[in-house]
Design a protein around this motif. Structure first.
Motif, PDB file in Angstrom:
ATOM      1  N   ALA A  25       0.062   0.847   9.225  1.00  0.00           N
ATOM      2  CA  ALA A  25      -0.009   2.293   9.004  1.00  0.00           C
ATOM      3  C   ALA A  25      -0.801   2.653   7.740  1.00  0.00           C
ATOM      4  O   ALA A  25      -1.464   3.688   7.694  1.00  0.00           O
ATOM      5  CB  ALA A  25       1.408   2.866   8.915  1.00  0.00           C
ATOM      6  N   PHE A  26      -0.738   1.790   6.691  1.00  0.00           N
ATOM      7  CA  PHE A  26      -1.400   2.069   5.415  1.00  0.00           C
ATOM      8  C   PHE A  26      -2.193   0.834   4.986  1.00  0.00           C
ATOM      9  O   PHE A  26      -1.743   0.061   4.133  1.00  0.00           O
ATOM     10  CB  PHE A  26      -0.364   2.431   4.343  1.00  0.00           C
ATOM     11  N   PRO A  27      -3.366   0.628   5.553  1.00  0.00           N
ATOM     12  CA  PRO A  27      -4.123  -0.592   5.262  1.00  0.00           C
ATOM     13  C   PRO A  27      -4.604  -0.697   3.822  1.00  0.00           C
ATOM     14  O   PRO A  27      -5.005  -1.774   3.393  1.00  0.00           O
ATOM     15  CB  PRO A  27      -5.303  -0.496   6.248  1.00  0.00           C
ATOM     16  N   GLN A  28      -4.595   0.399   3.048  1.00  0.00           N
ATOM     17  CA  GLN A  28      -5.037   0.345   1.662  1.00  0.00           C
ATOM     18  C   GLN A  28      -3.970  -0.247   0.741  1.00  0.00           C
ATOM     19  O   GLN A  28      -4.237  -0.475  -0.432  1.00  0.00           O
ATOM     20  CB  GLN A  28      -5.438   1.737   1.160  1.00  0.00           C
ATOM     21  N   LEU A  29      -2.774  -0.458   1.244  1.00  0.00           N
ATOM     22  CA  LEU A  29      -1.692  -1.026   0.452  1.00  0.00           C
ATOM     23  C   LEU A  29      -1.600  -2.536   0.663  1.00  0.00           C
ATOM     24  O   LEU A  29      -1.912  -3.048   1.732  1.00  0.00           O
ATOM     25  CB  LEU A  29      -0.361  -0.380   0.831  1.00  0.00           C
ATOM     26  N   ASN A  30      -1.171  -3.233  -0.392  1.00  0.00           N
ATOM     27  CA  ASN A  30      -0.882  -4.664  -0.305  1.00  0.00           C
ATOM     28  C   ASN A  30       0.595  -4.889  -0.579  1.00  0.00           C
ATOM     29  O   ASN A  30       1.192  -4.214  -1.423  1.00  0.00           O
ATOM     30  CB  ASN A  30      -1.717  -5.448  -1.313  1.00  0.00           C
ATOM     31  N   GLY A 397       6.712 -17.380   0.234  1.00  0.00           N
ATOM     32  CA  GLY A 397       6.126 -16.113  -0.146  1.00  0.00           C
ATOM     33  C   GLY A 397       5.122 -15.633   0.869  1.00  0.00           C
ATOM     34  O   GLY A 397       4.352 -16.423   1.445  1.00  0.00           O
ATOM     35  N   PHE A 398       5.118 -14.320   1.113  1.00  0.00           N
ATOM     36  CA  PHE A 398       4.171 -13.693   2.029  1.00  0.00           C
ATOM     37  C   PHE A 398       3.337 -12.685   1.231  1.00  0.00           C
ATOM     38  O   PHE A 398       3.880 -11.932   0.414  1.00  0.00           O
ATOM     39  CB  PHE A 398       4.870 -12.944   3.159  1.00  0.00           C
ATOM     40  N   ASP A 399       2.025 -12.660   1.456  1.00  0.00           N
ATOM     41  CA  ASP A 399       1.147 -11.638   0.913  1.00  0.00           C
ATOM     42  C   ASP A 399       0.423 -10.965   2.074  1.00  0.00           C
ATOM     43  O   ASP A 399      -0.205 -11.634   2.905  1.00  0.00           O
ATOM     44  CB  ASP A 399       0.128 -12.248  -0.058  1.00  0.00           C
ATOM     45  N   PHE A 400       0.488  -9.629   2.097  1.00  0.00           N
ATOM     46  CA  PHE A 400      -0.109  -8.887   3.212  1.00  0.00           C
ATOM     47  C   PHE A 400      -1.280  -8.047   2.709  1.00  0.00           C
ATOM     48  O   PHE A 400      -1.195  -7.426   1.658  1.00  0.00           O
ATOM     49  CB  PHE A 400       0.935  -7.959   3.848  1.00  0.00           C
TER      50      PHE A 400
END
Length: 400
Positions: A25-30, A397-400
């Protein structure tokens, strides 16, 4: 303090699903999500006769928004103790940064404990400015930061702390790199002590009631002798200089070794500290073992091996001497004396094995698995600070 489910994998999978949905929904967020579980032989660093092992789970979640030259980040971490649930706490940080060769940052962090241990609650507001530039073959950094540190129950420790530093680094054709830093730290306290100052002659062999600190009592926060301030508690300020360097050498294409050295010099002969507190399982706190309260040297050796498939092995060994500028010693479990200053020798060994994956599907980001083992041996001439500690942990750990 809120309670988390006793099924950590349910918590982890729920957040993972939520973050994947937000990423669409918000691809600009990590986003980041971490889970760590450890078995710790002595989490509160008590003498061996008092040590109590525990299983500790830590759940972390982060959010970052990036502009062209600015970034806003939030990260929170909840620590849950299986055998000492009253020790559960939440730590969080908000970090705002921007710039390029000259960059700035503003951050706020705090720790929230359960009512029984809110002695360890604190809030820190920090701002800093850093500049990076080249001179010949050297990369140089110049910067400073100012922090305001406040403590919920121990207002006598509230302070302003200034840190200024200069560092330089250089790489050589021999695959050797050098990094050196000189920093100056200055602290001034905001409040005068609220409890009477006690002279050194009356301290020895005395038990002072912790009720003088906001009416709190019980062995949970202190040792056999309850916490109290030293005569130097009227100290208005402290100053310290820290010199450190690191030399790294590549032994082969995927093998490296590094030597680190740090020396702390104190310009003050007195400090303001509290003795008689059990470690709050938190390295960042100034309450239990403030680095500005001692001087001495640290030597570290690090070995790194990179294997195929992004598998990394790191081993670290450290030796540190701590000579406290004004803190006395516990002669035994209950008797304290100022006639001798505290001296510690700290030794630690850490092994980390890490494996990372990058997924082709962008929404899944990256995954990191980690195994850690650490052993600590702190020898002290003060009874309550002579301890051993070891832990084994696994983390994801996961990073998106």
């Amino acid at each position: 303090m809120f309670q988390l489910t006793n099924k950590p994998w349910l918590w982890l999978s729920t957040l993972l699903f939520l973050f994947l949905s937000l990423n669409q929904a918000f691809p600009q967020l990590n986003y980041s999500l971490t889970f760590d579980h450890q078995y710790n032989s002595n989490p509160f660093r008590l003498p061996e006769t008092e040590a109590s092992a525990d299983h500790i789970s830590q759940f972390g979640a982060g959010l970052r928004y990036n502009w062209e030259k600015m970034s806003l980040q939030y990260f929170g971490n909840y620590a849950r103790f299986s055998e000492n649930s009253l020790r559960n706490f939440y730590w969080q940080q908000l970090y705002f940064t921007g710039g390029d060769s000259t960059n700035w940052f503003v951050s706020a962090e705090n720790r929230i404990n359960r009512q029984e241990y809110n002695l360890y609650d604190y809030f820190t507001l920090q701002a800093g400015l850093n500049h990076v530039f080249h001179s010949g073959n050297f990369l140089m950094r110049l910067g400073s930061n100012l922090s305001i540190n406040t403590f919920r129950q121990l207002e006598e420790l509230n302070n302003f702390t200034f840190n200024g530093y200069f560092s330089l680094s250089r790489s050589f054709q021999t695959r050797t790199s050098f990094f050196g830093t000189l920093s100056f730290k200055y602290r001034t306290y905001l409040n005068q002590p609220l409890i009477p100052v006690v002279t050194g002659d009356t301290l020895s062999g005395m038990n002072l009631s912790v009720s003088s600190i906001d009416g709190m009592g019980g062995r949970g926060q202190g040792f056999g002798t309850n916490p109290y301030y030293l005569p130097e508690s009227e100290t208005p300020s402290l100053a310290q200089m820290v010199l450190s360097f690191r030399v790294a050498q590549s032994l082969a294409k995927f093998t490296g070794v590094a030597l680190q050295y740090t020396n702390r010099f104190s310009f003050s002969s007195q400090d303001r500290n509290i003795v008689g507190l059990i470690d709050g399982f938190s390295e960042e706190s100034q309450i239990f073992d403030d680095p500005m309260g001692y001087q001495g040297q640290t030597v570290g050796l690090e070995f790194t091996q990179i294997f195929p498939w992004r598998l990394v092995l790191k081993t670290n060994g450290y030796w540190q001497s701590k000579n406290y500028i004004s803190q006395g010693i516990y002669l035994d479990a209950e008797n304290y004396s100022e006639l001798t200053l505290r001296q510690d020798t700290y030794k630690a060994f850490l092994v980390t094995l890490q494996k990372s994956w990058d997924f082709k599907f962008p929404a899944l980001g990256a995954l990191t698995l980690q195994l850690n083992y650490q052993w600590i041996d702190n020898r002290s001439n003060s009874y309550w600070y002579d301890y051993k500690n070891s832990y084994f942990s696994t983390g994801i750990g996961f990073d998106f």
